[in-house]
Design an enzyme around this catalytic site. Structure first.
Site, PDB file in Angstrom:
ATOM      1  CB  CYS A 131      25.391   4.194  49.155  1.00 21.28           C
ATOM      2  SG  CYS A 131      24.725   3.798  50.789  1.00 21.28           S
ATOM      3  CB  SER A 132      26.123   7.127  44.566  1.00 22.90           C
ATOM      4  OG  SER A 132      25.194   6.102  44.348  1.00 22.90           O
TER       5      SER A 132
END
Length: 380
Positions: free
Chosen positions: A156-157
């Site tokens: 998700c980063s």
């Protein structure tokens, strides 16, 4: 060293969406059928009966009300419970690249410059369609961009890691402009028969053009600083891949006896909350201090859209108070968690009302654990 700016962003949103009520109806129908098919084992205590869900449970747990998907019918079919995305030939544009190209074209149109000025393409996403050829190279070819391209995955980063990578390329003089795309077909990696997680993700694609400040036109966002952090954890995991497909050979569906329950998205939600919220809040505050910024003075937070409770708590810890309406942007209700694309959607849709000099924060966090902060200032 050349500073970098975010010159433009783009968004592709699928034309199909699923409400909580629709998702619950499909899940409850599947659960009722599963309980009936396994009644003997349940009665013997060998298996636990599947518990029905409700829209109220989903919204309380996550803040999500609906999500966009690439295939609605397959997800809502109780006999299937997963998207039905037709396999394409090697000569056709892949699904992930198609989504990325649409978002990229939106960003390029807003940028208003020819693609010949772009020197690199990064595909930064959680849910890659294949190991290689790189999705980024396929996107590069479809858009007619020269230079180089590669994929990167930090869950998700990925988008903030991509922005940092692009800014570093620009600072070194390697390129003058970078296109970063974040296509996410999260529905293809989600276990829709897991009551605790089947509602989390949606499908979408975003794009960001990062450009050298000395050639950027008016407007855009100066990147004041970017910082990355990773700490290994198994609390969010997705094992699906060619090395781990043996369980799929049985033909068993996920979350059934003998099925590959750990080959799709799994997480220990409470542990993630406990670990990640303080880690991210501390990282934001420390980074702001190093840049000479006062966190309470940030005009807007564009956080990764994890769930409403995580986002609200991080917002309070960073600002030292309850955020004012619109100050801590939430797009979970319409888009759900879109992995790497979430913070970029929030930034793309809600960056209005800034005067030159106003500052904000793009921040992402997720599996790894991984986290990235990008502080930006509105340019004149």
């Amino acid at each position: 060293m050349t500073n970098a700016v975010i010159a433009a962003t783009g968004l592709f949103t699928p034309d199909q969406s699923i409400s909580n009520a629709e998702l619950v109806d499909a899940y409850n129908a599947w659960a009722e059928r599963w309980n009936a098919d396994n009644a003997d084992a349940i009665a013997a205590g060998e298996l636990e009966a599947r518990t029905p869900s409700s829209p109220e449970f989903i919204e309380k747990a996550s803040g999500i009300k609906s999500r966009f998907v690439m295939d609605k019918a397959g997800v809502l079919d109780p006999a299937r419970m997963r998207p039905n995305l037709a396999e394409r030939s090697n000569d056709e544009l892949s699904i992930l690249a198609e989504m990325a190209v649409k978002a990229a074209r939106d960003a390029i149109a807003r940028w208003g410059k020819p693609v010949s000025e772009i020197g690199a393409v990064l595909c930064a996403a959680s849910n890659m369609q294949r190991p290689y050829p790189a999705m980024a190279i396929e996107v590069q070819q479809a858009l007619g961009i020269e230079g180089f391209a590669f994929d990167m995955n930090v869950a998700c980063s990925s988008a903030t890691f991509g922005i940092k990578t692009a800014a570093d390329f620009i600072a070194s003089g390697s390129v003058k402009a970078v296109l970063m795309v974040n296509p996410e077909v999260c529905s293809a990696h989600l276990n829709f028969t897991d009551r605790d997680s089947h509602f989390i993700f949606g499908d979408v694609a975003t794009a960001v053009i990062i450009e050298a400040e000395d050639q950027a036109g008016a407007g855009g966002w100066e990147i004041l600083g970017s910082r990355l952090k990773t700490v290994f954890s198994n609390n969010i995991r997705n094992n699906f891949g060619f090395l781990n497909t043996a369980a799929l050979a049985t033909g068993a569906a996920p979350d059934t006896p003998g099925g590959p329950t750990d080959k799709l998205f799994v997480q220990q939600g409470r542990k993630v909350f406990k670990d990640v919220v303080p880690m991210v809040a501390e990282m934001i505050v420390d980074h702001a201090a190093d840049l000479g910024l006062e966190p309470a003075g940030l005009k807007r937070l564009w956080l990764h859209q994890a769930n409403i409770n995580m986002n609200e708590m991080i917002g309070r810890k960073v600002l030292g108070r309850d955020p004012a309406p619109g100050e801590n942007v939430i797009i979970l209700d319409d888009y759900a968690n879109t992995s790497s694309a979430g913070s970029i959607i929030a930034f793309h849709l809600h960056n209005d009302g800034f005067a030159p000099g106003d500052t904000g924060l793009i921040c992402s966090f997720g599996a790894g654990y991984s986290a990235g902060t990008v502080f930006v200032r509105k340019r004149a």
